[in-house]
Design an enzyme around this catalytic site. Structure first.
Site, PDB file in Angstrom:
ATOM      1  N   LYS A 161       0.844  -1.188   0.000  1.00  0.00           N
ATOM      2  CA  LYS A 161       0.000   0.000   0.000  1.00  0.00           C
ATOM      3  C   LYS A 161       0.881   1.240   0.000  1.00  0.00           C
ATOM      4  O   LYS A 161       1.500   1.588   1.007  1.00  0.00           O
ATOM      5  CB  LYS A 161      -0.937   0.056   1.209  1.00  0.00           C
ATOM      6  CG  LYS A 161      -2.048   1.066   0.952  1.00  0.00           C
ATOM      7  CD  LYS A 161      -2.676   1.669   2.180  1.00  0.00           C
ATOM      8  CE  LYS A 161      -1.967   2.847   2.747  1.00  0.00           C
ATOM      9  NZ  LYS A 161      -1.903   4.053   1.894  1.00  0.00           N
ATOM     10  N   GLU A 219       9.755   1.071  10.796  1.00  0.00           N
ATOM     11  CA  GLU A 219      10.750   2.131  10.570  1.00  0.00           C
ATOM     12  C   GLU A 219      10.004   3.445  10.757  1.00  0.00           C
ATOM     13  O   GLU A 219       9.223   3.843   9.890  1.00  0.00           O
ATOM     14  CB  GLU A 219      11.297   2.057   9.136  1.00  0.00           C
ATOM     15  CG  GLU A 219      11.953   0.750   8.787  1.00  0.00           C
ATOM     16  CD  GLU A 219      13.243   0.510   9.538  1.00  0.00           C
ATOM     17  OE1 GLU A 219      13.783   1.464  10.131  1.00  0.00           O
ATOM     18  OE2 GLU A 219      13.694  -0.641   9.532  1.00  0.00           O
ATOM     19  N   CYS A 268      13.426  10.765   7.260  1.00  0.00           N
ATOM     20  CA  CYS A 268      13.327  10.270   8.637  1.00  0.00           C
ATOM     21  C   CYS A 268      14.618  10.501   9.406  1.00  0.00           C
ATOM     22  O   CYS A 268      14.593  10.730  10.604  1.00  0.00           O
ATOM     23  CB  CYS A 268      12.963   8.796   8.633  1.00  0.00           C
ATOM     24  SG  CYS A 268      14.045   7.841   7.572  1.00  0.00           S
ATOM     25  N   GLU A 270       9.642  15.845  15.876  1.00  0.00           N
ATOM     26  CA  GLU A 270      10.073  15.675  14.493  1.00  0.00           C
ATOM     27  C   GLU A 270       9.277  16.659  13.629  1.00  0.00           C
ATOM     28  O   GLU A 270       8.052  16.570  13.549  1.00  0.00           O
ATOM     29  CB  GLU A 270       9.803  14.247  14.026  1.00  0.00           C
ATOM     30  CG  GLU A 270      10.253  14.020  12.598  1.00  0.00           C
ATOM     31  CD  GLU A 270      10.018  12.595  12.119  1.00  0.00           C
ATOM     32  OE1 GLU A 270       8.931  12.044  12.377  1.00  0.00           O
ATOM     33  OE2 GLU A 270      10.918  12.058  11.475  1.00  0.00           O
TER      34      GLU A 270
HETATM   35  P1  NAP Z   1       2.032   7.998   8.108  1.00  0.00           P
HETATM   36  O1  NAP Z   1       0.932   8.941   8.202  1.00  0.00           O
HETATM   37  O2  NAP Z   1       2.327   7.112   9.246  1.00  0.00           O
HETATM   38  O3  NAP Z   1       1.777   7.151   6.791  1.00  0.00           O
HETATM   39  C1  NAP Z   1       2.586   6.078   6.405  1.00  0.00           C
HETATM   40  C2  NAP Z   1       1.732   5.044   5.700  1.00  0.00           C
HETATM   41  O4  NAP Z   1       0.823   4.448   6.637  1.00  0.00           O
HETATM   42  C3  NAP Z   1       0.882   5.615   4.588  1.00  0.00           C
HETATM   43  O5  NAP Z   1       0.826   4.692   3.511  1.00  0.00           O
HETATM   44  C4  NAP Z   1      -0.458   5.762   5.276  1.00  0.00           C
HETATM   45  O6  NAP Z   1      -1.532   5.799   4.385  1.00  0.00           O
HETATM   46  C5  NAP Z   1      -0.477   4.503   6.111  1.00  0.00           C
HETATM   47  N1  NAP Z   1      -1.455   4.497   7.205  1.00  0.00           N
HETATM   48  C6  NAP Z   1      -2.033   5.553   7.855  1.00  0.00           C
HETATM   49  N2  NAP Z   1      -2.921   5.113   8.784  1.00  0.00           N
HETATM   50  C7  NAP Z   1      -2.912   3.758   8.723  1.00  0.00           C
HETATM   51  C8  NAP Z   1      -3.617   2.730   9.428  1.00  0.00           C
HETATM   52  N3  NAP Z   1      -4.518   2.983  10.376  1.00  0.00           N
HETATM   53  N4  NAP Z   1      -3.359   1.451   9.103  1.00  0.00           N
HETATM   54  C9  NAP Z   1      -2.443   1.149   8.151  1.00  0.00           C
HETATM   55  N5  NAP Z   1      -1.773   2.061   7.444  1.00  0.00           N
HETATM   56  C10 NAP Z   1      -1.984   3.363   7.732  1.00  0.00           C
HETATM   57  O7  NAP Z   1       3.425   8.702   7.831  1.00  0.00           O
HETATM   58  P2  NAP Z   1       3.702   9.892   6.838  1.00  0.00           P
HETATM   59  O8  NAP Z   1       3.246  11.142   7.450  1.00  0.00           O
HETATM   60  O9  NAP Z   1       3.164   9.517   5.502  1.00  0.00           O
HETATM   61  O10 NAP Z   1       5.316   9.827   6.764  1.00  0.00           O
HETATM   62  C11 NAP Z   1       6.123  10.574   7.598  1.00  0.00           C
HETATM   63  C12 NAP Z   1       6.684   9.746   8.736  1.00  0.00           C
HETATM   64  O11 NAP Z   1       7.379   8.609   8.240  1.00  0.00           O
HETATM   65  C13 NAP Z   1       7.696  10.506   9.538  1.00  0.00           C
HETATM   66  O12 NAP Z   1       7.481  10.318  10.913  1.00  0.00           O
HETATM   67  C14 NAP Z   1       9.032   9.892   9.121  1.00  0.00           C
HETATM   68  O13 NAP Z   1      10.073  10.039  10.024  1.00  0.00           O
HETATM   69  C15 NAP Z   1       8.645   8.488   8.855  1.00  0.00           C
HETATM   70  N6  NAP Z   1       9.603   7.854   7.953  1.00  0.00           N
HETATM   71  C16 NAP Z   1      10.497   6.945   8.469  1.00  0.00           C
HETATM   72  C17 NAP Z   1      11.448   6.338   7.664  1.00  0.00           C
HETATM   73  C18 NAP Z   1      12.432   5.326   8.232  1.00  0.00           C
HETATM   74  O14 NAP Z   1      13.113   4.659   7.473  1.00  0.00           O
HETATM   75  N7  NAP Z   1      12.528   5.183   9.540  1.00  0.00           N
HETATM   76  C19 NAP Z   1      11.477   6.642   6.310  1.00  0.00           C
HETATM   77  C20 NAP Z   1      10.561   7.575   5.805  1.00  0.00           C
HETATM   78  C21 NAP Z   1       9.622   8.158   6.652  1.00  0.00           C
HETATM   79  P3  NAP Z   1      -2.035   7.210   3.767  1.00  0.00           P
HETATM   80  O15 NAP Z   1      -0.847   8.028   3.473  1.00  0.00           O
HETATM   81  O16 NAP Z   1      -2.714   6.776   2.564  1.00  0.00           O
HETATM   82  O17 NAP Z   1      -2.923   7.788   4.796  1.00  0.00           O
END
Ligand code: NAP
Ligand code: MG
Length: 490
Positions: free
Chosen positions: A183, A258, A292, A389
């Protein structure tokens, strides 16, 4: 230069069991160009019924299809072919990331594409080398341990490195013989869907890789709750990561998380300040800070704080914001209006808390979700801009007095993903590297990653488990102990 406003694409559908299908509900959603705020196209929106179909397809491919009978060498060949097709279509994929995610072309050419190709090639190499072992436990039995695929993998990824993050999950999972339901983030589905086309062209059997764009709370939620999913591999926010772990606990599914970061970058008094300021600038402004492991917390020895801030401000002012298709552009927009508002709110809280805004701090331009590269100086590690963050182009610079205080402040964080340090003293470098609570430590550099090295946090809001490296093979395999009774040995 391409006129980005003119880029529109055909509508996209879901990839389920090797076929492009509309959502069962008939619903679709728009995906938007964050540099122009214009709609690029519409994408079928997966709901619970589509997720169920995708997971069943992955299960069938795992248990019944040709995938199950393939050798590791054959799986490796398919992954290598997919890497070659990505290489062939490099420019097309770079363009999709620019339109859908606002990523400058040059940066994607340099970072995301080579990393995705390298990752596929690396795990292609592993596919026929995943072996068990004979463990001579007893005289009356032949005892050995085999490795088998963990099963159906749900891969859920964010929008900041859409293609690369998807490949980080898919490549090791397929090398291990798993099947995958991916997804992508609702904000950036296009490169993942293109990857699906290339996977079919490479000859991946139906159901081995299903791609189901949709909303996290609907499609993502249905996926993490599905009883036929064996493993969830997630990259994203701490908030959603914790929710996934709690949900997975109901069925004791495997999870790798992650999550976020607030990575400290320590600059000691003997550092090469030019090199440190240059790398610190890339470390926080690359991908508009939506990384991240962004070096968002810069700890500088008090004797060099002002000098360092001047250089970082100089670096920030030289960045050119704008159209991701312009070769001169060094920083694109943030991904969405929501993200832009969030980042501005963080800066405002910092201002209210007494931080000095040495440069930037405002939105930029008439159109698109741009924010000026921002340097916050003379900060304190307890401030919200040092603890939260921000996920935008905002560096928080904090002075320290000595090594012990620097290490204490660096580790005073809910995050533990990565850290950097700058010194010419080799003993200090290793001593501090040992003391830092981080999954990766960079010495006299900041930010590189490599497929061969494990990537992940030490728990807390950076998550648990590792992507990449040989370690990722453990994410996607189960061990099985087998006893063959030999009877009494004469
Ligand atoms: P997010 O809101 O957590 O979204 C990540 C993914 O999870 C998206 O595909 C999102 O779908 C999905 N999602 C949301 N709610 C969900 C649920 N209830 N069940 C299953 N999946 C669900 O994160 P983001 O705002 O897109 O990304 C930013 C964050 O990612 C930051 O905190 C960053 O540090 C972290 N990040 C970490 C790394 C690493 O390697 N550690 C790398 C990149 C990013 P939708 O977008 O379609 O809602
Ligand atoms: Mg988009």
């Amino acid at each position: 230069m391409l006129d980005q406003a003119a880029v529109t694409l055909p509508e996209r559908r879901l990839l389920i069991h090797g076929a492009w299908t509309d959502a069962a509900s008939g619903k679709s959603f728009s995906t938007i160009n964050p540099a122009t705020e214009e709609i690029i196209t519409r994408v079928a929106e997966a709901g619970a019924a589509d997720i169920d179909a995708a997971v069943r397809s992955a299960r069938r491919a795992l248990e019944e299809g040709p995938w199950r009978l393939m050798t590791g060498a054959q799986r490796g060949r398919l992954l290598r072919r997919l890497a070659d097709l990505i290489e062939r279509d490099r420019e097309n994929l770079v363009t999709l990331e620019a339109i859908d995610a606002g990523k400058p072309l040059a940066a994607t050419r340099r970072q995301d594409l080579p990393a995705a190709i390298d990752c596929l090639e690396y795990y292609a190499g592993w596919a026929d080398k995943i072996a068990g072992e004979i463990v001579p436990a007893r005289a009356d039995a032949l005892t050995y341990v085999t490795r088998q695929p963990v099963g159906v993998v749900a891969a859920i990824v964010p929008w900041n490195f859409p293609l690369m993050n998807a490949v980080w999950k898919i490549a090791p999972a397929l090398a291990c013989g798993c099947t995958v339901v991916l997804k992508p983030a609702e904000l950036t589905p296009l490169s993942a869907l293109r990857l699906g086309e290339l996977a079919l062209e490479a000859g991946l059997p139906p159901g081995v890789l299903n791609i189901v764009p949709g909303f996290g709370t609907v499609a993502g939620q249905a996926l993490i709750e599905h009883p036929e999913v064996d493993k969830i591999s997630f990259t994203g926010s701490p908030q959603v990561g914790k929710h996934i772990m709690a949900t997975a606990a109901q069925q004791c599914k495997h999870v790798t998380l992650e999550l976020g970061g607030k990575s400290p970058n320590l600059i000691f008094e003997d550092a090469d300040l030019d090199a440190a300021a240059h790398a610190a600038g890339s470390g926080i402004f690359f991908n508009a800070g939506q990384v991240c492991s962004a070096g968002s917390r810069i700890l500088v020895h008090e004797s060099r704080h002002d000098e360092f801030v001047d250089r970082l401000v100089g670096r920030a002012r030289r960045l050119k914001l704008g159209n991701p298709f312009d070769p001169e552009t060094s920083m694109g927009p943030l991904i969405s209006a929501t993200q832009q508002e969030r980042v501005l709110a963080h800066i405002e809280r910092g201002r209210e808390g007494g931080v000095r805004i040495a440069s930037g701090g405002r939105a930029h331009g008439e159109k698109g979700y741009f924010i000026e590269p921002t340097v916050l100086a003379d900060a304190d590690n307890a401030m919200s801009v040092a603890q939260e963050e921000i996920f935008g182009p905002v560096a928080t610079v904090i002075p320290f007095k000595d090594d012990a205080q620097a290490i204490r402040m660096a580790n005073d964080s809910r995050y533990s993903l990565a850290a950097g340090l700058w010194t010419r003293d080799v003993t200090r470098a290793h001593r501090v590297a040992q003391a830092l609570r981080a999954g990766t430590v960079w010495i006299n550099t900041f930010g590189p990653t490599d497929t061969r090295l494990p990537w992940g946090g030490l728990g807390g809001d950076s998550g648990v488990g590792r992507d990449l490296g040989r370690t990722a093979l453990d994410n996607y395999t189960e061990q099985k102990a087998v006893w063959l009774h030999l009877g009494k040995v004469a």
